[in-house]
Each structure stands twice: as C-alpha cells, then as structure tokens.
Design a protein around this motif. Sequence first.
Motif, PDB file in Angstrom:
ATOM      1  N   PHE A  22       0.835  -1.203   0.000  1.00  0.00           N
ATOM      2  CA  PHE A  22       0.000   0.000   0.000  1.00  0.00           C
ATOM      3  C   PHE A  22       0.867   1.250   0.000  1.00  0.00           C
ATOM      4  N   CYS A  23       0.526   2.229  -0.843  1.00  0.00           N
ATOM      5  CA  CYS A  23       1.162   3.545  -0.687  1.00  0.00           C
ATOM      6  C   CYS A  23       0.131   4.629  -0.962  1.00  0.00           C
ATOM      7  N   GLY A  24       0.369   5.791  -0.399  1.00  0.00           N
ATOM      8  CA  GLY A  24      -0.550   6.912  -0.598  1.00  0.00           C
ATOM      9  C   GLY A  24      -1.030   7.427   0.745  1.00  0.00           C
ATOM     10  N   VAL A  25      -2.323   7.751   0.787  1.00  0.00           N
ATOM     11  CA  VAL A  25      -2.913   8.256   2.043  1.00  0.00           C
ATOM     12  C   VAL A  25      -3.718   7.150   2.699  1.00  0.00           C
TER      13      VAL A  25
ATOM     14  N   ALA B 125       8.188  10.743  -2.848  1.00  0.00           N
ATOM     15  CA  ALA B 125       8.878   9.942  -1.823  1.00  0.00           C
ATOM     16  C   ALA B 125       7.922   8.884  -1.260  1.00  0.00           C
ATOM     17  N   THR B 126       6.665   9.283  -1.049  1.00  0.00           N
ATOM     18  CA  THR B 126       5.669   8.345  -0.508  1.00  0.00           C
ATOM     19  C   THR B 126       5.413   7.199  -1.492  1.00  0.00           C
ATOM     20  N   ALA B 127       5.412   7.541  -2.776  1.00  0.00           N
ATOM     21  CA  ALA B 127       5.076   6.535  -3.792  1.00  0.00           C
ATOM     22  C   ALA B 127       6.269   5.681  -4.188  1.00  0.00           C
ATOM     23  N   THR B 128       7.466   6.010  -3.672  1.00  0.00           N
ATOM     24  CA  THR B 128       8.650   5.251  -4.087  1.00  0.00           C
ATOM     25  C   THR B 128       9.417   4.675  -2.895  1.00  0.00           C
ATOM     26  N   GLY B 129       8.724   4.528  -1.770  1.00  0.00           N
ATOM     27  CA  GLY B 129       9.370   3.871  -0.631  1.00  0.00           C
ATOM     28  C   GLY B 129      10.424   4.711   0.059  1.00  0.00           C
TER      29      GLY B 129
END
Length: 443
Positions: free
Chosen positions: A281-284, A327-331
């Motif tokens: 999971f990534c995002g909000v 940054a959030t979407a790429t770990g």
Amino acid sequence: MAQRKKKQSRRKEKLNVLLVGGGGREHALAQKMSKSPSLGKLYSTHVGNPGIAAHAKPTDCPYDPKNWYRLERFCERAEIDLIVVGPEVDLANGIGDALRTKDRAVFGPDIDGARLESSKAWAKVLMRAASIPTAEGRVFKTAESANEYIESRTEPVVVKASGLAAGKGVLVCDKGSEAIDAVRRIMHDREFGDAGDEVIIEERLHGEEVSLLALTDGGSIYVLDTCKDHKRLLDGDAGPNTGGMGAYSPAPALTDKQLAEVQRHVLIPVLDALRREEVDFCGVLYAGLILTHGGPKVLEFNVRFGDPECQTLLPRMKCDLVDVLHATATGRLDEASIDWDKRHSVCVVLASEGYPAKPITGRKITGLAEAASVSGVNVFHAGVKRGEDGGYVTAGGRVLNIVALGDTLEEARAKADEACAMIEFEGMQRRHDIGAGAPAPAG
Ligand code: AMP
Ligand code: GLY
C-alpha cells in the motif's frame, strides 16, 4: 503484485506529474504542486475545472475511467514520473495497477489496497481480524437477512452500503423501522447502485468525529496534522450525510495521547494486516474516527486525501509537495520533510441547491475574484466550469471551497465568512458553523 516502489535513492531533479481528478481537492493539490521546486510539468485529466486549468496543462487524450490504455500512452509520451490520484473511484478502478511502472510512480494504492475503502465489508473483516477498535457490525448479502437482524436488535443502528457511494451511502437510524427503510433504499431501490450489493449493519456510536490522515509508503507512516470534517448538510449536524460540508485544522478534539493510541492500535495494525494479505500500500491512509467513551474507534478507512480535508490541510503544510508525494510513492517517505504552519485553517463548502440528493447545476457564479483577494483566503473550484460568456457557472453538487488561514480558529472562521459573503449563485447552500464549538487546544 504490481511493479512497485523499488526504493529509489535518487530521483530526477524535476518531475513531470499527472494529476487525476477534477474537484476542489485536486485544485488544492494542483495549486500546491505548482509551487513545488521539484515540479517539472504538471498535467491534468480534468482541465474543465478552471481552477485546475490555471496550474496544469491538459492531457492530449480523453479521460476514460474504464480504460487506462490511452492515459498510459500519454504518460509515455509526456515522460510522466509521478501520477497523483485524487478520487477513490479511480484507485478502485485500477489506475495504480495499470499505470505504475518501475520508473513511473503512482501516489495511491492498487485495486487490492483500494478495497479498504471500496468494500466496507472487506474492511470490517480486516479490522476485526486485526483487533482494530471499530463499531460492532455484521455484513449481509440479502435484505431478508439484514431485516431479520435489525428486528432482533433493540439499540439504534447504522446501515451502510458496502461499496463506494461518495460519502452518501451511510444511513444513521434512530428506530428499527428507519433501518428497514434504509435496507430497502440500498438493496431494493439501489439508490447507490452496485455499492448496495452488500450492507453492513453497525451499532450506532456516539462521540466527536475527527479525520486522521497519514502518508504511508507501506513501511513508514507520517501522520498529518489533525483535522475535522463536517459531514451533515445543515448547521448543528442536522440533515443528510454529504461528502463533507467543511473542515478545519488542527482539530484539538484528538489529544496527543489519543493520537499515539490511534497510531499504535489503528494505523500500524492496518498496515500489518494489509501486508499479511500481501497488499503493498502507498498513498494516504485515512481513518475516519469517532471518539467514544471507550476510546477512539474507526468508522471507515479511505485510501486517498479527504475532500474537503485536503483543502484545509494543504495550506498549512510547508513542504515541497511533489517531492513528498513522490517519496511516498517510491518507498522513501522517511526522506521527506514536512513542517506545519501553526495557523488555523477553516474550509467552508458552498454547495448547489438540491445537494446531496439532486444538485441543480448551470447557475452563474459571481464574486470569486473578490473572495480570493481577502488576505489568507484560497478559493478552490470544486464543481465549477466556464460558461459560454467566459464567466463561471456551477457544475456539480459541491461547487466551491473557501479556505481561510488565521492566527486563531475564530479569525480563520471570520475570514472564511467574509470571503463566502462575496460569492453568489442562485440556491447556494452552506454551513455557518464550521469549526464552531471546537474544544480549546489541550494544555
Ligand atoms: P462513513 O462513511 O462510514 O464514515 O460514515 C459517514 C458518517 O456516518 C460518519 O462520518 C458518521 O457521522 C456516521 N456514522 C458512520 N458509522 C457510524 C456509527 N457506527 N455510529 C454513528 N455514526 C456513524
Ligand atoms: N470528507 C470525507 C471524505 O473525503 O471521505
């Protein structure tokens, strides 16, 4: 699992971004990203929204939420590095699965992660398995079994369509007869379409509600400052549920102690539970919370920025938003840097006549420039388009978001009111109590 968030220690200096979605939340995202030092070019699928069009170029293909192929080709041509997805429906329709590649990041989960929002039934089962505090609830696939359950209960219940219903598929009932009527509306009349294939019947909880939004790259979590949405249409929390009629931030109802508790008992366990289900999971990660006597409990999870929570949070965030989202979407969330403006923000939604049931659109709007010139005020376009004469007309249920910053909550409320008073369109609906009666900050 899709090709995912390989940790990238370096990234291009300037990133080309595609923003998906056409409401006030996306206007706020477009405005904030346009100020990011990391932004290369910004494109949008929805430049029919004049607020978004002021910051983003159009894609050269039609937006087709049933088929991502053309958008994928566009991303190749325009060398898109990051896709920022606003609406849950696109995530549930697989935009992440379709467009994410090793070199192209998508801010938002794949279909499997989006289920946390697109199936309240699945989310309930996941929460129960992970011992996350939430309302007691049962899932039903037929109206008969749901009604039988309602008749066996004496306490008031809440009836929810399991699928996506733009925040409107939740019916809070005082009496059993209302609950049976709610089941009929959802499962028989299909008021919310396929969202009503399953219903959840929950115990009705009481307490202050707050929205807690966190960024996550699947491993790290960064909890955003607190905010509160007002979901009912009318002042005093009366009338039907809506997508949200206003919000304010910070929301002191959630104390630091409760925040730590929610992080420990809600956010971390839900990410662990997703990992056990092999969901990357990534995002909000957005937890809709109710602060009961027994502590905070989860009413719902969402998998994207809240609308209008996003509009009230972004003006308080001091950061390079493109860098933070990438940054959030790429770990690499642990490398992102965010500071907070100490000021208070208040967002008032101006909605169309007939919203939420049957909004009437096509009405001329005046006063936008005057409202935007009030100091500390942002005017975000939600359901707005250009009319034939080049002016603005209403084009949706929620039309405008007036967001004001002030040193105190009262000052922010007064500025939002001042700006709202300058805007006119026939049949305009708004609440006058956004942020009123908020508890004083602790300490
Ligand atoms: P949801 O989309 O599940 O967050 O529900 C929308 C709104 O319905 C919430 O913001 C609450 O105001 C209300 N609601 C949902 N579930 C409950 C519950 N179990 N008890 C009381 N109110 C609820
Ligand atoms: N404002 C509530 C939501 O975005 O779901």
